[in-house]
Design a protein around this motif. Structure first.
Motif, short mmCIF file in Angstrom:
data_model
loop_
_atom_site.label_atom_id
_atom_site.label_comp_id
_atom_site.label_asym_id
_atom_site.label_seq_id
_atom_site.Cartn_x
_atom_site.Cartn_y
_atom_site.Cartn_z
N ALA A 159 2.05 13.16 -15.51
CA ALA A 159 2.79 12.62 -14.36
C ALA A 159 3.74 13.67 -13.80
CB ALA A 159 3.54 11.36 -14.76
N GLU A 204 4.06 6.13 -13.32
CA GLU A 204 3.40 5.53 -14.49
C GLU A 204 3.33 4.01 -14.37
OE1 GLU A 204 5.61 7.21 -17.74
OE2 GLU A 204 4.34 8.99 -17.78
N ARG A 239 0.58 3.13 -11.86
CA ARG A 239 -0.75 3.42 -12.40
C ARG A 239 -1.15 2.50 -13.53
NH1 ARG A 239 -1.12 9.87 -11.77
NH2 ARG A 239 -1.52 9.83 -9.53
N HIS A 240 -0.20 1.97 -14.25
CA HIS A 240 -0.53 1.06 -15.34
C HIS A 240 -0.54 -0.39 -14.88
CE1 HIS A 240 0.70 4.60 -17.81
NE2 HIS A 240 -0.44 4.27 -18.39
N ILE A 249 0.01 7.78 -4.92
CA ILE A 249 -0.23 6.34 -5.01
C ILE A 249 -0.65 5.85 -3.63
CG2 ILE A 249 1.37 5.97 -6.93
CD1 ILE A 249 3.41 4.87 -4.92
N GLU A 306 -0.84 0.79 -5.60
CA GLU A 306 -1.81 1.01 -6.67
C GLU A 306 -1.96 2.50 -6.93
OE1 GLU A 306 -5.77 -0.26 -5.73
OE2 GLU A 306 -5.72 0.66 -3.77
N GLY A 307 -2.41 2.81 -8.12
CA GLY A 307 -2.59 4.19 -8.51
C GLY A 307 -3.95 4.75 -8.19
N ARG A 308 -4.86 3.90 -7.77
CA ARG A 308 -6.21 4.36 -7.44
C ARG A 308 -6.23 4.95 -6.04
NH1 ARG A 308 -11.54 0.51 -7.28
NH2 ARG A 308 -12.92 2.06 -6.35
#
Length: 103
Positions: free
Chosen positions: A9, A29, A32-33, A71, A84-86
């Motif tokens: 990160a 983090e 992403r989680h 993000i 979202e982290g995708r």
């Protein structure tokens, strides 16, 4: 508070030209989680990791990380923004009309 941040990160923040702070690492983090998290959930997740952080600081960090492409911000019709982290692909989201869950 959670364990120390993952080196990935911090490296990603540096690579995007952003200053590495505990709050930014925790926010990255947390997003992403999580799964299409709203502002409140992100703020709670960051506070669990680093202690107190102002809502303004969360908004500023979300803006910086979104602008850097780390993000993604989505805005479901009629709903609050989610994060979202995708990133890096073009995928679609479905929003339940009854409960508001995003998938």
């Amino acid at each position: 508070m959670s364990p120390s941040p993952t080196p990935g990160a911090a490296d990603e923040l540096r690579g995007a030209g952003l200053r590495v702070t505990a709050a930014r690492v925790a926010l990255l983090e947390t997003v992403r989680h999580g799964d299409h998290l709203g502002i409140e959930a992100i703020t709670l997740g960051v506070r669990d990791r680093v202690g107190h952080i102002s809502l303004q600081a969360v908004y500023e960090a979300l803006h910086a990380l979104t602008a850097a492409g780390l993000i993604r911000r989505i805005e479901p019709a009629g709903g609050a923004p989610r994060f979202e982290g995708r990133v890096g692909d073009n995928h679609h989201h479905v929003v339940c009309r009854s409960c508001g869950v995003v998938a």
